[in-house]
Scaffold this active site. Structure first.
Site, PDB file in Angstrom:
ATOM      1  N   GLY A  41     -33.611  51.976  32.259  1.00 51.82           N
ATOM      2  CA  GLY A  41     -32.858  51.066  33.123  1.00 51.82           C
ATOM      3  C   GLY A  41     -33.250  51.296  34.563  1.00 51.82           C
ATOM      4  N   GLU A  87     -44.230  52.361  47.187  1.00 52.69           N
ATOM      5  CA  GLU A  87     -43.530  53.646  47.031  1.00 52.69           C
ATOM      6  C   GLU A  87     -43.409  53.983  45.552  1.00 52.69           C
ATOM      7  OE1 GLU A  87     -40.337  53.942  45.672  1.00 52.69           O
ATOM      8  OE2 GLU A  87     -40.032  51.799  45.339  1.00 52.69           O
ATOM      9  N   LYS A  96     -37.058  45.276  36.253  1.00 56.91           N
ATOM     10  CA  LYS A  96     -37.442  44.189  37.168  1.00 56.91           C
ATOM     11  C   LYS A  96     -38.966  44.096  37.288  1.00 56.91           C
ATOM     12  CE  LYS A  96     -36.288  44.854  41.609  1.00 56.91           C
ATOM     13  NZ  LYS A  96     -37.368  44.742  42.588  1.00 56.91           N
ATOM     14  N   GLY A 122     -34.374  57.761  24.287  1.00 51.15           N
ATOM     15  CA  GLY A 122     -33.019  57.555  24.792  1.00 51.15           C
ATOM     16  C   GLY A 122     -32.532  56.154  24.479  1.00 51.15           C
ATOM     17  N   ARG A 164     -38.585  58.348  42.821  1.00 51.48           N
ATOM     18  CA  ARG A 164     -37.572  58.260  41.763  1.00 51.48           C
ATOM     19  C   ARG A 164     -36.208  58.500  42.365  1.00 51.48           C
ATOM     20  NH1 ARG A 164     -39.222  63.087  38.399  1.00 51.48           N
ATOM     21  NH2 ARG A 164     -39.723  63.643  40.535  1.00 51.48           N
ATOM     22  N   CYS A 213     -36.044  49.513  38.959  1.00 47.71           N
ATOM     23  CA  CYS A 213     -37.500  49.269  38.983  1.00 47.71           C
ATOM     24  C   CYS A 213     -38.085  48.804  37.656  1.00 47.71           C
ATOM     25  CB  CYS A 213     -38.225  50.519  39.443  1.00 47.71           C
ATOM     26  SG  CYS A 213     -37.974  50.848  41.183  1.00 47.71           S
ATOM     27  N   PHE A 267     -42.129  61.616  30.643  1.00 48.21           N
ATOM     28  CA  PHE A 267     -41.732  60.272  30.198  1.00 48.21           C
ATOM     29  C   PHE A 267     -41.926  60.070  28.697  1.00 48.21           C
ATOM     30  CE2 PHE A 267     -40.244  57.747  33.774  1.00 48.21           C
ATOM     31  CZ  PHE A 267     -40.319  58.736  34.728  1.00 48.21           C
ATOM     32  N   LEU A 268     -41.673  61.150  27.958  1.00 45.27           N
ATOM     33  CA  LEU A 268     -41.692  61.061  26.493  1.00 45.27           C
ATOM     34  C   LEU A 268     -40.320  61.449  25.934  1.00 45.27           C
ATOM     35  CD1 LEU A 268     -45.169  62.492  25.373  1.00 45.27           C
ATOM     36  CD2 LEU A 268     -44.400  60.121  25.334  1.00 45.27           C
ATOM     37  N   HIS A 269     -39.265  61.199  26.724  1.00 44.34           N
ATOM     38  CA  HIS A 269     -37.920  61.514  26.231  1.00 44.34           C
ATOM     39  C   HIS A 269     -37.290  60.245  25.674  1.00 44.34           C
ATOM     40  CE1 HIS A 269     -38.247  65.360  28.177  1.00 44.34           C
ATOM     41  NE2 HIS A 269     -38.644  64.749  29.271  1.00 44.34           N
TER      42      HIS A 269
END
Ligand code: UDX
Length: 436
Positions: free
Chosen positions: A261, A152, A267, A257, A155, A264, A253-255
């Site tokens: 966490g 899967e 781990k 921060g 999000r 997913c 996914f270029l932010h």
């Protein structure tokens, strides 16, 4: 199709409910009696937007039911999905603990009747499906079955729409018979032009780790670029925009921060490192991403300390957002769970607010944190506001009200929600991440 879902955790519940919404007959099984009783009444144990409505609708339309009785649920199934938990092993070595998967395989095996596809839905190390196959064959030598892997990519907070409109569905199969059943299950998506990628079982298992590791690398990359921006006086938001427009890179996914966490990325990156080591190979880029992520959280503590004058001892810090991302109550590996204890230890007083995660947070954060009813209550009399998680309700704060209620107008924006120029013109001593 008749589908049985073993495990009503995050993945099992969302997947089972969405399959029912596709029109299949779904039975969700869990060992926890209390959870099943509540689910039967439509009470959802997690916060996921839209899930409660969909569960209630499919229960009332007769396509979704919940039980603790695996003996009833398995025999009639065309496909049994295993979606039980795979926590990091208690040894703390990064390996995924597969006990629940193997226990589920044994129980399923005992009740299989007629041809059934047993599908691994949980994120599992490469080779697990083969193990599941071996366990089933040993437990029930007469069973007529195939195993498959169907990772899967949901999000949290957007799980329903991710399920209904995925970029792709990956199915790892070995036989045409198993492929036919899985394609039939996903037919409603196929009709909406969703690509279905059929692979070998091992490829599907590894694809999930590769996807999550890549996204983790992308976040750690931009976090390091943000740190470089701070050193040279550049602006990471503009850099992300400029590089993201390159189709080869992509803007998601270029932010920057406080570090990634959740259940997913932390781990799965560690599990991938272990899988790879076992085969005598390396994923050095992923190892670096993990290191960068730990350093990023530590860097946030330092950033807050510097913004309040070098020491947090005796300072009141208002923390807005505790969960690892917005639209969830999940606190697993949330940056707040590393950053807040470090601040407390150095003598800070912490007033915190989160729209959904405060109950959950109490289990993950040390005692001593003062939970508040809203952002304004948290900010009152504070020496510094730290915006930790970018919930929508923190995006349009009454900044004048915040500023006048604070002891000192210091604002540390760990998600770059606010414009630095505007914040400074409002009189805040402001910093973002790579965005001064
Ligand atoms: C992730 C994957 O996206 C999903 O495909 C997989 O099935 C499970 O893991 P999830 O953990 O729900 O999903 O959250 P995601 O939105 O990916 O965010 C993960 C973490 O990365 C969050 O802490 C988030 O704040 C952080 N993040 C994400 C960033 O710091 N920057 C970004 O640009 C994106």
């Amino acid at each position: 199709m008749n589908i049985t879902m073993i495990g009503t955790g995050y993945v099992g519940l969302v997947t089972g409910t969405c399959f029912a919404e596709f029109g299949h007959m779904v039975t969700c099984v869990d060992k926890v009696e209390e959870k099943i009783t509540k689910l039967k009444e439509g009470v959802i144990p997690i916060y996921e937007p839209g899930l409660d409505t969909l569960v209630k609708k499919n229960i009332s339309e007769g396509r979704l039911c919940f039980t603790t009785d695996i003996t009833q649920a398995v025999p009639k199934a065309d496909a049994v999905f295993i979606a039980v938990g795979t926590p990091s092993s208690r040894r703390g070595d990064g390996y995924a603990d597969l006990t629940y998967i193997y226990d589920a395989a044994r129980e399923v095996a005992a009740h299989l009747e007629g041809y059934t596809v047993v599908v691994d839905k949980s994120t599992v190390p490469v080779g697990t499906a083969r193990q599941v196959s071996r366990i089933i064959a040993e437990t029930n030598p007469k069973a007529e079955f195939d195993v498959a892997s169907n990772p899967e990519f949901l999000r949290e907070g957007a799980a329903i729409s991710d399920f209904m409109r995925p970029d792709r569905v990956v199915i790892g199969i070995e036989t045409e018979r198993a492929e036919e059943i899985l394609r039939e299950i996903y037919m409603p998506l196929y009709l909406r032009d969703t690509p279905i990628v059929s692979t070998t079982i091992e490829t599907a298992e590894l694809a999930k780790y590769a996807a999550n590791a890549f996204l983790a690398v992308k976040i750690s990359f931009i976090n390091e670029i943000a740190n470089v921006c701070e050193a040279v006086g550049a602006n990471v938001t503009d850099i992300a925009k400029a590089i993201g427009m390159d189709g080869r890179i992509g803007s998601k996914f270029l932010h920057p921060g406080p570090g990634y966490g959740g259940s997913c990325f932390p781990k799965d990156t560690l599990a991938l490192m272990r899988i790879v080591q076992e085969h005598g190979e390396n994923v050095r880029v992923v190892e670096a991403a993990v290191e960068v992520n730990a350093a990023q959280k530590a860097r946030m503590v330092k950033k807050i300390r510097e913004m309040v004058g070098g020491s947090v001892a005796g300072k009141t810090i208002a923390v807005l957002g505790l969960t690892f991302k917005p639209e969830t109550d999940d606190m697993r590996d949330a940056p707040a769970a590393t950053i807040l204890p470090a601040l407390l230890e150095k003598g800070a007083r912490i007033k915190a607010h989160d729209p959904q995660g405060m109950e959950e947070a109490r289990a993950y954060l040390p005692a001593g944190i003062e939970y508040q009813e809203n952002a304004y209550q948290a900010a009152a009399e504070a020496d510094c506001v730290v915006l930790m998680t970018e919930w929508n309700q923190y995006r349009a704060l009454d900044l004048e009200r915040i500023k006048t209620s604070m002891k000192a107008a210091v604002f540390v924006d760990l998600r770059n929600v606010y414009d630095p120029v505007r914040m400074k013109s409002l009189g805040f001593n402001y910093t973002g991440v790579g965005n001064r």
